[in-house]
Design a protein around this motif. Sequence first.
Motif, PDB file in Angstrom:
ATOM      1  N   ARG A   1      -0.377   4.675   6.027  1.00 31.47           N
ATOM      2  CA  ARG A   1      -0.803   3.478   5.136  1.00 31.47           C
ATOM      3  C   ARG A   1      -2.023   2.772   5.624  1.00 31.47           C
ATOM      4  N   CYS A   2      -2.288   1.645   5.094  1.00 34.44           N
ATOM      5  CA  CYS A   2      -3.798   1.085   5.451  1.00 34.44           C
ATOM      6  C   CYS A   2      -3.855   0.312   6.658  1.00 34.44           C
TER       7      CYS A   2
ATOM      8  N   GLY B   1      -5.797   5.317   0.225  1.00 35.03           N
ATOM      9  CA  GLY B   1      -4.658   5.620  -0.579  1.00 35.03           C
ATOM     10  C   GLY B   1      -4.535   4.442  -1.743  1.00 35.03           C
ATOM     11  N   LYS B   2      -3.600   3.855  -2.245  1.00 34.67           N
ATOM     12  CA  LYS B   2      -3.319   3.006  -3.288  1.00 34.67           C
ATOM     13  C   LYS B   2      -2.786   1.659  -2.863  1.00 34.67           C
TER      14      LYS B   2
ATOM     15  N   LYS C   1      -1.957  12.647   2.777  1.00 32.78           N
ATOM     16  CA  LYS C   1      -3.059  11.992   4.042  1.00 32.78           C
ATOM     17  C   LYS C   1      -2.223  11.395   4.692  1.00 32.78           C
TER      18      LYS C   1
ATOM     19  N   THR D   1       0.880  -1.347  -0.024  1.00 29.58           N
ATOM     20  CA  THR D   1       0.139  -0.112  -0.147  1.00 29.58           C
ATOM     21  C   THR D   1       0.904   1.444   0.040  1.00 29.58           C
ATOM     22  N   GLN D   2       0.222   2.240  -0.532  1.00 31.17           N
ATOM     23  CA  GLN D   2       0.810   3.613  -0.552  1.00 31.17           C
ATOM     24  C   GLN D   2      -0.105   4.530  -0.302  1.00 31.17           C
ATOM     25  N   ALA D   3       0.172   5.447   0.733  1.00 29.23           N
ATOM     26  CA  ALA D   3      -0.612   6.500   1.466  1.00 29.23           C
ATOM     27  C   ALA D   3      -0.894   7.581   0.433  1.00 29.23           C
ATOM     28  N   ALA D   4      -2.078   8.097   0.305  1.00 28.46           N
ATOM     29  CA  ALA D   4      -2.595   9.032  -0.629  1.00 28.46           C
ATOM     30  C   ALA D   4      -1.784  10.560  -0.329  1.00 28.46           C
TER      31      ALA D   4
END
Length: 296
Positions: free
Chosen positions: A146-147, A256-257, A143, A137-140
């Motif tokens: 992470r997740c 995020g992504k 923001k 995961t990658q933080a927005a």
Amino acid sequence: MTKRIRKAVFPVAGLGTRFLPATKSIPKEMLTIVDRPVLQHVVDEAREAGIEHFIFVTGRNKAVIEDHFDIAFELEETLQKRGKLKELQGLTDLLPAAGAASFTRQQEPLGLGHAVWCAREIVGDEPFAVLLPDMVTQAAAGKGGRCLAQCIEAYEKHGGNIIAAEEVPMEETHQYGIISIGKDFGPTFEITGMVEKPPKGMAPSNLMISGRYILGPEIFPILEKGEKGAGGEIQLTDGMIALSKTQAFHGVRFDGKTFDCGSKLGFLSANVAFALANPEVAAPFKAELKKVLGAL
């Protein structure tokens, strides 16, 4: 008052067949995204969220994972002698504290639920996190964390059990564990049902279970029954469905992504995204990327 989440389980016993021949001798979790293994990115996420004890459920030919999270005396001594202090600091920063990493074996590939069950003695009688190492995961931008950090925040608010969720196209829902939602609180929501890999056209929503969980220890006696589900494996989703009959579950929409690094496309996408976020290589990499795309 909810118990603090101190421990996290990382199921890393998979064979990585989708990345053969690369994974014939290298565990899929040790393939690199830019300059660090996939698994290191996931462990970093857990550490950032406040996890103190890292539990790795391994299998055969995974000893390199244990080595990665240990001191490399000869390498560190060489870096020290050569004055490469930045590189040395980068290595030591990756390591869990002494005694904060545990390794146990999943002798047979019986499914994710079985892998989590294998960590029962180390987890003990307390709630814990599970992070699937394929999911990075990658933080927005701009923001917070992470997740897992967002999952722990939801746990501190709601208690019970937490599952991270992400939207997928309806035509792909048969590939994932899918959840249905009840009362919606915005970033979090009540979970009213779960199904592992529903038949095409039968999914209750387009929200997939995206590889981050916070679970109570009551999941272990359920998984111990060894009941097999989709694919003939002991599915974690089936265990959670049974647990949901007596305990609340809430979902978290990660802002995020998430990259599915168990697939070639997701792995390559993660490399691009993390390279563009790395100040050391972002500018020259972007220039090279433009050249490659221009040639197409």
